[in-house]
Design a protein around this motif. Structure first.
Motif: not given
Length: 226
Positions: A38, A91, A95, A134, A138, A148, A161, A165
């Protein structure tokens, strides 16, 4: 000494039961893979969903090889929580990476570790579903890795986010790990040890998790005119 087989790298059971010098490191490998899948764009090939399901089956071994904790539920809960936290951190890293290097990624040429088509597909997926992407991503291979990064590239609001997340990471880890653990118990009462059918479990999970991706790709395939 058993000869190493490269195909083991895509077998989740290999990571879970891995040991070095007699010390079981399966828990640490599972946590690292969750973070890598991730948080590192090169992690898209790693066995995410099937790894967590099998981690649920081996939950007691994974936890008690590190620290003894009585109580079956507590072991599964701690494992799920640890995995969820690593998913959140992964994540966050993705990001940050997207926010800092988005332009570079779209200009980058394909390599063995990086395929731009996955980035573009994830971008379309993200634009279609917004923040919910998001959560959806997953549970989807490939998209799980790039969602992300895309969120960072498009400068998604950080608070929004983080909400999706954290929610998606805990849903993902708790659903798959608890499912693996308790389904193992259910089948064991019927005289079926799922540990002896790992190959079939992996195949079934791969089919289930990749079906939505394949369906999406097939829908995008242009229809030939007669």
């Amino acid at each position: 000494m058993t000869k190493f087989d490269w195909t083991q790298l895509i077998n989740p059971e290999f990571y879970i039961t891995l040991s070095i010098g007699g010390f079981e490191i399966g828990l640490f490998i599972v946590l690292f893979i969750v973070f890598a899948e991730t948080g590192l764009f090169a992690g898209f090939f790693l066995p995410g969903d099937s790894l967590l399901f099998l981690a649920g089956i081996y939950s007691r071994d994974l936890i008690q090889n590190v620290v003894y904790i009585p109580g079956d539920f507590i072991n599964v809960f701690l494992l799920s929580t640890a995995v969820a936290i690593m998913g959140v951190l992964g994540n966050m890293t993705g990001y940050w990476f997207g926010a800092k290097s988005g332009y570079y990624l779209f200009k980058k040429e394909d390599t063995f570790w990086f395929k731009k088509k996955y980035l573009l597909q994830s971008k379309d997926f993200f634009e279609k579903y917004g923040g919910k992407a998001i959560i959806y991503a997953r549970f989807l291979p490939i998209f799980r890795t790039f969602a992300p990064i895309i969120a960072g590239i498009v400068s998604m609001d950080k608070k929004k986010f983080m909400f999706f997340n954290i929610l998606s990471s805990f849903l993902w880890s708790f659903i798959l790990i608890f499912a693996g653990h308790y389904l193992y118990g259910v089948f064991l009462k019927q005289g079926i040890d799922l540990k002896h059918h790992i190959e079939y479990i992996i195949i079934i999970i791969v089919i289930i998790s990749t079906f939505p991706v394949l369906l999406k790709l097939l829908k995008k395939k242009p229809v030939e005119k007669i």
